[in-house]
Scaffold this active site. Structure first.
Site, PDB file in Angstrom:
ATOM      1  N   LYS A   1       1.977   8.284 -15.301  1.00 11.90           N
ATOM      2  CA  LYS A   1       1.875   7.847 -13.910  1.00 11.90           C
ATOM      3  C   LYS A   1       2.929   6.788 -13.604  1.00 11.90           C
ATOM      4  O   LYS A   1       3.169   5.900 -14.428  1.00 11.90           O
ATOM      5  CB  LYS A   1       0.474   7.256 -13.722  1.00 11.90           C
ATOM      6  CG  LYS A   1       0.198   6.786 -12.319  1.00 11.90           C
ATOM      7  CD  LYS A   1      -1.087   5.970 -12.221  1.00 11.90           C
ATOM      8  CE  LYS A   1      -1.121   5.276 -10.870  1.00 11.90           C
ATOM      9  NZ  LYS A   1      -1.773   4.010 -10.829  1.00 11.90           N
TER      10      LYS A   1
ATOM     11  N   LYS B   1      -9.772  -2.011 -16.362  1.00 10.92           N
ATOM     12  CA  LYS B   1      -9.427  -3.436 -16.201  1.00 10.92           C
ATOM     13  C   LYS B   1     -10.023  -4.283 -17.321  1.00 10.92           C
ATOM     14  O   LYS B   1      -9.416  -5.262 -17.751  1.00 10.92           O
ATOM     15  CB  LYS B   1      -9.927  -3.974 -14.851  1.00 10.92           C
ATOM     16  CG  LYS B   1      -9.178  -3.430 -13.664  1.00 10.92           C
ATOM     17  CD  LYS B   1      -7.762  -3.967 -13.606  1.00 10.92           C
ATOM     18  CE  LYS B   1      -7.059  -3.437 -12.377  1.00 10.92           C
ATOM     19  NZ  LYS B   1      -5.616  -3.381 -12.476  1.00 10.92           N
TER      20      LYS B   1
ATOM     21  N   LYS C   1       3.104   0.096 -10.715  1.00 13.67           N
ATOM     22  CA  LYS C   1       3.665  -1.255 -10.851  1.00 13.67           C
ATOM     23  C   LYS C   1       3.347  -1.820 -12.230  1.00 13.67           C
ATOM     24  O   LYS C   1       4.201  -2.345 -12.911  1.00 13.67           O
ATOM     25  CB  LYS C   1       3.078  -2.182  -9.783  1.00 13.67           C
ATOM     26  CG  LYS C   1       3.768  -2.026  -8.449  1.00 13.67           C
ATOM     27  CD  LYS C   1       3.195  -2.973  -7.434  1.00 13.67           C
ATOM     28  CE  LYS C   1       1.898  -2.478  -6.825  1.00 13.67           C
ATOM     29  NZ  LYS C   1       2.003  -1.631  -5.666  1.00 13.67           N
TER      30      LYS C   1
HETATM   31  P1  ADP Z   1       0.164   0.725  -8.470  1.00 11.59           P
HETATM   32  O1  ADP Z   1      -0.192   1.773  -9.459  1.00 11.59           O
HETATM   33  O2  ADP Z   1       1.595   0.621  -8.259  1.00 11.59           O
HETATM   34  O3  ADP Z   1      -0.534  -0.587  -8.743  1.00 11.59           O
HETATM   35  P2  ADP Z   1      -1.747   1.026  -6.387  1.00 11.59           P
HETATM   36  O4  ADP Z   1      -2.794   1.228  -7.428  1.00 11.59           O
HETATM   37  O5  ADP Z   1      -1.695  -0.247  -5.642  1.00 11.59           O
HETATM   38  O6  ADP Z   1      -0.349   1.248  -7.079  1.00 11.59           O
HETATM   39  O7  ADP Z   1      -1.823   2.253  -5.392  1.00 11.59           O
HETATM   40  C1  ADP Z   1      -1.539   2.247  -4.009  1.00 11.59           C
HETATM   41  C2  ADP Z   1      -1.646   3.644  -3.464  1.00 11.59           C
HETATM   42  O8  ADP Z   1      -0.615   4.448  -4.006  1.00 11.59           O
HETATM   43  C3  ADP Z   1      -2.946   4.368  -3.802  1.00 11.59           C
HETATM   44  O9  ADP Z   1      -3.320   5.209  -2.713  1.00 11.59           O
HETATM   45  C4  ADP Z   1      -2.600   5.184  -4.996  1.00 11.59           C
HETATM   46  O10 ADP Z   1      -3.409   6.321  -5.096  1.00 11.59           O
HETATM   47  C5  ADP Z   1      -1.168   5.554  -4.704  1.00 11.59           C
HETATM   48  N1  ADP Z   1      -0.420   5.718  -5.946  1.00 11.59           N
HETATM   49  C6  ADP Z   1      -0.021   4.746  -6.809  1.00 11.59           C
HETATM   50  N2  ADP Z   1       0.672   5.248  -7.842  1.00 11.59           N
HETATM   51  C7  ADP Z   1       0.709   6.594  -7.647  1.00 11.59           C
HETATM   52  C8  ADP Z   1       1.270   7.686  -8.364  1.00 11.59           C
HETATM   53  N3  ADP Z   1       1.946   7.499  -9.474  1.00 11.59           N
HETATM   54  N4  ADP Z   1       1.096   8.919  -7.854  1.00 11.59           N
HETATM   55  C9  ADP Z   1       0.424   9.113  -6.704  1.00 11.59           C
HETATM   56  N5  ADP Z   1      -0.123   8.147  -5.980  1.00 11.59           N
HETATM   57  C10 ADP Z   1       0.008   6.896  -6.426  1.00 11.59           C
END
Ligand code: ADP
Ligand code: TRP
Length: 329
Positions: A194, A111, A197
């Site tokens: 990965k 971050k 969002k």
């Molecule tokens: P983003 O990456 O979309 O901001 P978050 O960080 O809010 O998503 O993650 C929410 C949940 O979804 C967490 O438990 C995270 O481990 C899981 N998650 C997010 N992206 C992935 C991914 N590409 N593969 C597996 N799990 C994911």
């Protein structure tokens, strides 16, 4: 019966990474355990302070939880900020969280790079708030994606530290839940490691069939293997990983054989993948659209969820205060 706690930040719509990394596991667990699933709206404040979007984002995640199959009869589904006990436990845990270890957290370092103009204290103590979410219900088990592993390690550290400092066996060491033995990482289809969002490469639970097909057909590949058993470029490897997650091992192996003998046509693989994604997403999307306008239903789910969560949370906070030495006059 295990106690299970998890949440997803309400920063936008949920994508297949969230679904296969986290949400699918919630659904899997809800019938066998005591489950608490929440919408992490406080956590969303570390990056998204826009008041006009906050409520809508919470509502999106709620309808997506329900659309994907979370059952409010089985689990407590609640909004983090509806449970004031979480902020109290967060404050108390902060007193035993050291600045050095927080600064070394991978997500914090990330971050600092990504939002250098807004390195706030909330970002630094993000793992403490997450530990409070988890320890509030004394969770045995936390279903999350691989990127959250370090945060969970920190939760265990804070639990152990609390127990040691106060000479109690109070908090459990919450373990990550591994769906089929492994934490899943859903790749992006743009050559990115990965799906996320902030990566801007999401395939969302509310995407139309047409959008899904379009996104998959655009996935990055190369011009095809030119000799047997060639190593894959990242884009192609990501497609195969996705195929395994969405379509299953058999379909994956079928196309792998074709890759290895150089007869593969990426277009066929993509078509198969898109149709299998649609099979997962379309029914979820239809349910989301149905419940989106049912405000009374959503209100009831959230009210009951908060009641169940507060019952468990207030017991923990009361006990923690006693252990720490707070006494009424
Ligand atoms: P983003 O990456 O979309 O901001 P978050 O960080 O809010 O998503 O993650 C929410 C949940 O979804 C967490 O438990 C995270 O481990 C899981 N998650 C997010 N992206 C992935 C991914 N590409 N593969 C597996 N799990 C994911
Ligand atoms: N940090 C998690 C994420 O980015 C969200 C989260 C907050 C969470 N509190 C939690 C996950 C407690 C599991 C348990 O996705």
């Amino acid at each position: 019966m295990d106690t299970v706690v998890s949440g997803i930040r309400s920063t936008g719509n949920l994508h297949l990474g969230n679904y296969f990394g986290a949400l699918r596991n919630f659904i899997d667990m809800q019938y066998k355990n005591r489950c608490f699933f929440f919408i992490a709206d406080y956590h969303s404040l570390t990056t998204h302070p826009d008041p006009s979007k906050l409520h809508g984002n919470v509502k999106n995640v709620l309808t997506e939880y329900l659309g994907a199959g979370l059952d409010p009869e089985q689990s407590a589904i609640y909004v983090q900020s509806d449970v004031p006990e979480v902020t109290e436990l967060y404050l108390l845990l902060n007193m035993h969280a050291y600045i050095g270890e927080l600064q070394r957290t991978a997500s914090f370092k990330d971050k600092i790079r990504k939002q250098a103009d807004n390195v706030n204290a909330g970002l630094l103590t993000y793992p403490v708030l997450m530990a409070a979410d988890i320890l509030l219900h004394k969770a045995d088990c936390v279903p999350v994606g691989k990127d959250q592993e370090q945060h969970l390690e920190m939760t265990r550290k804070y639990a152990r530290r609390f127990n040691t400092i106060y000479g109690v066996e109070y908090f459990p060491e919450s373990q990550p839940y591994k769906f089929s033995g492994e934490l899943v990482k859903v790749p992006g289809l743009d050559g990115n490691g990965k799906m996320g969002k902030s990566e801007g490469n999401g395939i969302y639970l509310v995407d139309s069939d047409k959008d899904i097909r379009k996104k998959v057909m655009k996935a990055l590949t190369d011009s095809g293997p030119t000799e047997p058993n060639m190593p894959m470029c990242e884009g192609v490897a990501n497609l195969f990983t996705m195929l395994k997650i969405v379509s299953g091992q058999e379909v994956h192996d079928y196309f792998l054989e074709k890759y290895n003998d150089c007869s593969i046509r990426y277009g066929d693989l993509k078509k198969q993948l898109a149709e299998d994604m649609i099979k997962v997403i379309a029914p979820i999307r239809e349910r989301i659209l149905q419940i989106q306008s049912d405000d009374e239903y959503l209100r009831n789910v959230i009210r009951r969820g908060a009641e169940k969560a507060r019952e468990s949370a207030s017991k923990t906070v009361k006990e923690v205060r006693e252990i720490m030495g707070f006494k009424p006059f």
